[in-house]
Design a protein around this motif. Structure first.
Motif, short mmCIF file in Angstrom:
data_model
loop_
_atom_site.label_atom_id
_atom_site.label_comp_id
_atom_site.label_asym_id
_atom_site.label_seq_id
_atom_site.Cartn_x
_atom_site.Cartn_y
_atom_site.Cartn_z
N TYR A 49 0.73 -1.23 0.09
CA TYR A 49 -0.15 -0.10 -0.06
C TYR A 49 0.87 1.15 0.11
O TYR A 49 0.51 2.26 -0.67
CB TYR A 49 -0.78 0.13 1.26
N THR A 50 1.90 1.18 0.64
CA THR A 50 2.72 2.42 0.92
C THR A 50 3.38 2.64 -0.55
O THR A 50 3.75 3.83 -0.93
CB THR A 50 3.89 2.07 1.88
N LEU A 51 3.71 1.69 -0.97
CA LEU A 51 4.62 1.73 -2.29
C LEU A 51 3.81 2.12 -3.75
O LEU A 51 4.07 2.88 -4.53
CB LEU A 51 5.40 0.32 -2.61
N LEU A 52 2.55 1.47 -3.67
CA LEU A 52 1.87 1.72 -4.89
C LEU A 52 0.44 2.27 -4.85
O LEU A 52 -0.04 3.05 -5.67
CB LEU A 52 1.31 0.34 -5.26
N SER A 53 0.00 2.88 -3.50
CA SER A 53 -1.13 3.50 -3.40
C SER A 53 -0.93 5.15 -4.00
O SER A 53 -2.05 5.44 -4.57
CB SER A 53 -1.52 3.60 -2.07
N PRO A 54 0.29 5.72 -4.13
CA PRO A 54 0.22 7.02 -4.83
C PRO A 54 -0.02 6.51 -6.62
O PRO A 54 -0.11 7.45 -7.21
CB PRO A 54 1.67 7.53 -4.81
N PHE A 55 -0.21 5.36 -6.88
CA PHE A 55 0.01 5.06 -8.60
C PHE A 55 -1.32 3.99 -8.78
O PHE A 55 -1.14 3.02 -8.85
CB PHE A 55 1.21 4.24 -9.07
#
Length: 325
Positions: A49-55
């Motif tokens: 979630y931390t890695l991909l939620s901005p994308f």
């Protein structure tokens, strides 16, 4: 006939699955939805979630790839275990539909958890061969433990481990102790990590919140979706009932493996009622639903027109879950 498509050419089956799955996901590709927010005890999911939620678009594409890949894996596992015919991709099709028929088509804890549960079920069904049972139980326990680190409700699937030993009549104490060691191994690593990073108290508080927050949750706000879900459950109920009344016709190994899936359903149905944070019961039940419904459709060789209508209504009900929420 539509169902006959899944008894013929593999390429046509793949193209059909690809077409229908894209129709289900096209809205999310055009306007990506945010990833499902993680619970404080979804430890491994929180990393993704931390890695991909901005994308959100990238996360949506990865979610679709995961769904399609799990569908392939589902079909391959059940084919390898001789639970479905070699020439059909219908179980894969239904599994892809069940994983796709949710209001938030993006990465979520259940999607990750199901991957490890599938692998664990495969290892448990391998216990038909009594050689190296201890290794199979140990690896299955680790896989189920990892699944719970993505989606904590998956911890209840630990019940599959002793149930499998009972189904296969394995009563040696080593295998039973192996369950505890295998399941505890990933949890101990997590506890040690939390301890050395001063997060142990936070983790314990999160677990306490989870336990005290459990309650029966049936969402009745959308009547159309509720009716479609009831229809899906009724189709499964008929499929499961037909399996039960015809179970004596199957060989012993088949019955034992199918019993594991039956108990998976029992656990899934309880989880779908008590999923209080992420209401995705269709995804939770994807494994048993896909197996028993596809089995029923493929074995029902009479009145093909009736089966085609039932099949179309089932697909329509799953589309309702996506577009009428």
């Amino acid at each position: 006939m539509l169902v006959n498509l899944f008894r013929k050419n593999y390429i046509n089956q793949y193209l059909f699955i690809l077409l229908i799955s894209i129709l289900l996901w096209v809205g999310s590709f055009i306007a990506p939805q945010p990833m499902a927010e993680y619970e404080s005890f979804s430890y491994l999911y929180s990393l993704f979630y931390t890695l991909l939620s901005p994308f959100p678009l990238l996360a949506t594409i990865l979610a679709y790839i995961m769904v399609f890949t799990q569908g392939l894996m589902f079909n391959q596992i059940f084919n390898r275990q001789n639970l479905i015919p070699n020439n059909t991709l219908l179980p894969m099709f239904l599994y892809v539909l069940f994983l796709s028929a949710v209001p938030i088509q993006n990465l979520n804890p259940i999607l990750f958890s199901n991957f490890f549960i599938l692998l664990a079920i495969n290892r448990l069904m391998d216990c038909t061969n009594t050689q190296n049972v201890q290794d199979k139980i140990f690896s299955a326990a680790i896989l189920l433990s990892v699944a719970s680190l993505f989606y904590i409700q998956s911890l209840y699937f630990i019940l599959l481990l002793p149930l499998t030993l009972i189904i296969f009549k394995i009563y040696y104490w080593r295998e039973w102790v192996t369950i505890l060691f295998g399941y505890a191994f990933p949890q101990i690593i997590l506890i040690l990590y939390a301890f050395f990073t001063d997060r142990l108290q936070i983790m314990l508080d999160s677990l306490k919140i989870y336990i005290t927050s459990m309650s029966l949750n049936i969402d009745t706000t959308n009547k159309i979706v509720l009716i479609s879900n009831i229809f899906i459950i009724l189709v499964f109920a008929v499929s499961f009932f037909v399996y039960l009344i015809n179970t004596s016709e199957s060989i012993v190994a088949y019955r034992k493996k199918a019993s594991i899936i039956s108990w998976t359903f029992v656990i899934c149905i309880v989880l779908s009622l008590y999923t209080f944070v992420i209401p995705l019961p269709i995804q939770i039940c994807a494994i048993p639903f896909s197996f028993f419904i596809s089995r029923y459709i493929l074995k029902f060789k009479h009145k093909q027109t009736l089966i085609d209508i039932l099949f179309l209504l089932l697909v329509g009900a799953l589309f309702v879950n996506v577009y009428l929420v």
